[in-house]
Design an enzyme around this catalytic site. Structure first.
Site, short mmCIF file in Angstrom:
data_model
loop_
_atom_site.label_atom_id
_atom_site.label_comp_id
_atom_site.label_asym_id
_atom_site.label_seq_id
_atom_site.Cartn_x
_atom_site.Cartn_y
_atom_site.Cartn_z
CE LYS A 95 5.25 18.05 8.22
NZ LYS A 95 5.00 16.91 7.31
CD GLU A 99 3.00 13.95 8.43
OE1 GLU A 99 3.94 13.13 8.25
OE2 GLU A 99 2.99 15.08 7.91
CB CYS A 113 6.69 14.20 9.49
SG CYS A 113 7.44 12.95 8.40
#
Ligand code: ACM
Length: 261
Positions: A109, A38, A142
């Protein structure tokens, strides 16, 4: 099909150095799929939008175009976390770069973690699967791991492999990643960073232990907690497609979605 996960210390505010490293890894690693962490171009711990804006890239920028060119020339799928600038908004994104550039996309995300909420917008691309050369590839980033719906919706869309560029600061994700792989019968690849970063009043430590999980939940490759490493596994996407695990049960056909609301 060879899958590599690159665990490295992405340096805070040092895009030039990070890109040099990323380019080196892309040229050196002889695998079909490369998964970077990330925010690999920028480092992680930004709490000031103006600081982050300086290092962010548009998805159409030269930075991403150059990596797309490498993807096409070297015939490697590259997944790379970066801060994405879109007009005045910044997203915590992953460029999913496919040798055929028409198939490349950006994933933003969906679930923002902690102080990310100060600087990033909530992602609005949703979860998608790209079908290329015998692989159906899904992406999450994540903290998305903490929502079983993320992996499940990618699996229901047909993903064989879910990649998860990460900057993980706890170890609890390790309690569930095997389950995410097993319950969806998919491969999962987590690329974490190592090292420490600080804002004015807090230090974060990133724990490494990047891992590749097989579709039966077992860990097939794992990195250390504190060194730069590339881990590589051979995967067979076809093996994830029959969701039966005995002669009677099939984890998708046995679902009872009418009772899940
Ligand atoms: C995280 O989502 N970077 C913990």
């Amino acid at each position: 099909m060879k899958l590599s996960v690159i665990q490295f210390e992405t340096l805070y505010k040092n895009k030039e150095n990070n890109l040099k490293k990323i380019n080196g890894y892309i040229s050196e690693i002889n695998s079909n799929i490369l998964v970077f962490p990330e925010l690999a171009t920028s480092g992680y711990f930004y709490t000031d939008k103006n600081e982050l804006r300086k290092i962010a890239d548009n998805y159409e920028s030269e930075t991403i175009k150059k990596i797309q060119k490498l993807s096409t020339e070297l015939e490697k799928i590259i997944i790379l976390g970066f801060p994405e600038l879109d007009n005045d908004k910044i997203y915590n994104s992953a460029a999913v770069l496919i040798p055929n550039p028409k198939l490349s996309r950006v994933y933003r995300k969906t679930h923002l973690f902690y102080k990310e909420r100060f600087v990033f917008e909530e992602g609005n691309t949703g979860f998608f699967v790209i079908d290329y050369n015998g692989l159906k590839l899904g992406t999450m980033i994540c903290y998305d791991w903490r929502f079983p719906e993320a992996a499940r919706s990618l699996a229901l869309k047909g993903a064989d492999l879910i990649v998860c560029p990460s900057n993980l600061v706890t170890g609890v994700w390790q309690n569930v990643m095997s389950a995410r792989a097993l319950e969806n019968k998919v491969y999962i690849a987590v690329s974490n960073k190592i090292g420490k970063e600080s804002d004015s009043n807090q230090e974060l430590e990133f724990n490494g232990e990047s891992a590749i999980y097989s579709y039966n939940g077992s860990v097939i490759s794992k990195a250390s907690c504190n060194s730069e490493e590339v881990i590589t596994s051979t995967i067979d996407p076809e093996k994830t497609r029959d969701k039966s695990f005995n002669q009677i049960n099939n984890i998708f056909l046995d679902r009872r979605p009418e009772y899940y609301k």
